[in-house]
Design an enzyme around this catalytic site. Structure first.
Site, PDB file in Angstrom:
ATOM      1  N   ASP A 212     -22.610  -2.950  47.739  1.00  0.00           N
ATOM      2  CA  ASP A 212     -23.483  -2.918  48.919  1.00  0.00           C
ATOM      3  C   ASP A 212     -23.511  -4.251  49.665  1.00  0.00           C
ATOM      4  O   ASP A 212     -24.199  -4.383  50.662  1.00  0.00           O
ATOM      5  CB  ASP A 212     -24.901  -2.521  48.491  1.00  0.00           C
ATOM      6  N   SER A 237     -28.797  -0.056  54.994  1.00  0.00           N
ATOM      7  CA  SER A 237     -28.004   1.039  54.445  1.00  0.00           C
ATOM      8  C   SER A 237     -28.775   2.348  54.560  1.00  0.00           C
ATOM      9  O   SER A 237     -29.988   2.385  54.340  1.00  0.00           O
ATOM     10  CB  SER A 237     -27.674   0.775  52.972  1.00  0.00           C
ATOM     11  N   GLN A 287     -20.102   4.320  52.744  1.00  0.00           N
ATOM     12  CA  GLN A 287     -21.500   4.035  53.099  1.00  0.00           C
ATOM     13  C   GLN A 287     -21.682   4.134  54.602  1.00  0.00           C
ATOM     14  O   GLN A 287     -20.810   3.716  55.372  1.00  0.00           O
ATOM     15  CB  GLN A 287     -21.896   2.619  52.650  1.00  0.00           C
TER      16      GLN A 287
END
Length: 296
Positions: A212, A237, A287
């Site tokens: 991430d 995110s 993502q």
């Protein structure tokens, strides 16, 4: 291992990713300071995967996860992870995890685990990349480009947040060339700042944590934006998916080969492959995140 990196920081991270069991299927995690004033998404995803994995037989390793970030987490509050044992099959195990603060869900994760089995095998080849030892460390990068930050404290904050990870960009990160659109692709080598135990779940959780950190960088590169660290975008995110293909170790060099096929409607999509140093395709990651240009 690079002397610039702090094995004490790795021990702290391992403690962070070791949520306390407070019930049969309930765990409680804590947070540490992030670059932004909310819980780092990689942390909550990794803690949720740990919680799920601790309700699964030891011979089953994670092979995929799918997650949604629902609310910004408060780093000053504990996070409670409740695991739902969806299914225990002969080969696969499915778990669902809800992470909550103050009784409200902040994160949902579904994870699947599998026993090892033989099968058909193929993979794409790893692209060309220089050896990680030839690249600048994060410390060198921050020192070299410290003048790119309006906030003089930002480089130190970034380094503290990544002290447990030896992370090296192949090409300069987005904040280095603000205003200069580039190809929406970024390669990063990474490994932990020390050796880890031989626990496949632990290695999967560490890679989940790191995944991430930089996955939306290619979106920023496409538009010549420096990112949240320089304040020319705001974002977070939205969802995160990972498929664990082959065995790997998070304490050995891994190449994070990232790209962005699209941004639209205030959202940007990042997709990536993670390879071992010797070319094995270890993980695929996708993502989507909110990425907005501040008004005024």
């Amino acid at each position: 291992m690079s002397p610039d990196h702090d094995t004490g920081a790795l021990e702290e991270l391992l403690g962070l990713l070791d949520p306390e069991r407070v019930g049969e299927d309930v765990f409680r995690g804590r947070s540490h300071a992030s670059v932004v004033p909310r819980v780092f998404g990689g942390q909550v995803a990794a803690q949720a995967l740990v919680a799920a994995g601790r309700t699964v037989a030891a011979d089953r390793a994670p092979h995929s996860l799918h997650a949604y970030f629902l609310r910004a987490g408060d780093p000053g509050e504990p996070i409670v992870y409740t695991v739902d044992r969806i299914r225990d099959g002969r080969s696969f195990t499915m778990r669902r995890v809800v992470a909550a603060q103050r009784g409200e869900p902040v994160f949902h994760l579904s994870a699947s685990f599998q026993t090892y089995e033989e099968g058909l095998e193929h993979q794409v080849e790893m692209g060309a990349a220089p050896d990680p030892e030839t690249l600048r460390t994060d410390e060198d990068m921050m020192s070299w480009y410290a003048d790119r930050f309006d906030d003089p404290a930002m480089p130190a904050r970034l380094l503290r947040s990544r002290a447990a990870i030896d992370l090296r960009y192949v090409e300069p990160p987005p904040y280095v060339r603000v205003g200069e659109p580039r190809e929406p692709r970024s390669q990063v080598w990474f490994r932990t700042a020390g050796k880890l135990a031989d626990d496949p779940l632990l290695h999967a959780c560490l890679v989940t944590y790191v995944s991430d950190m930089t996955l939306l960088d290619p979106v920023l590169l496409a538009h010549g934006r420096g990112g949240w660290v320089v304040g020319d975008v705001v974002g977070a995110s939205l969802d995160h998916a990972m498929w664990f293909h082959r065995p790997f170790r998070a304490d050995e060099w891994l190449l994070y080969d990232q790209e962005s096929p699209s941004s639209y409607g205030g959202r940007g999509l990042g997709q990536a492959r993670i390879f071992t140093r010797y070319g094995g395709l270890a993980v695929t990651v996708v993502q989507e995140g909110v990425i907005r240009v501040p008004r005024g």
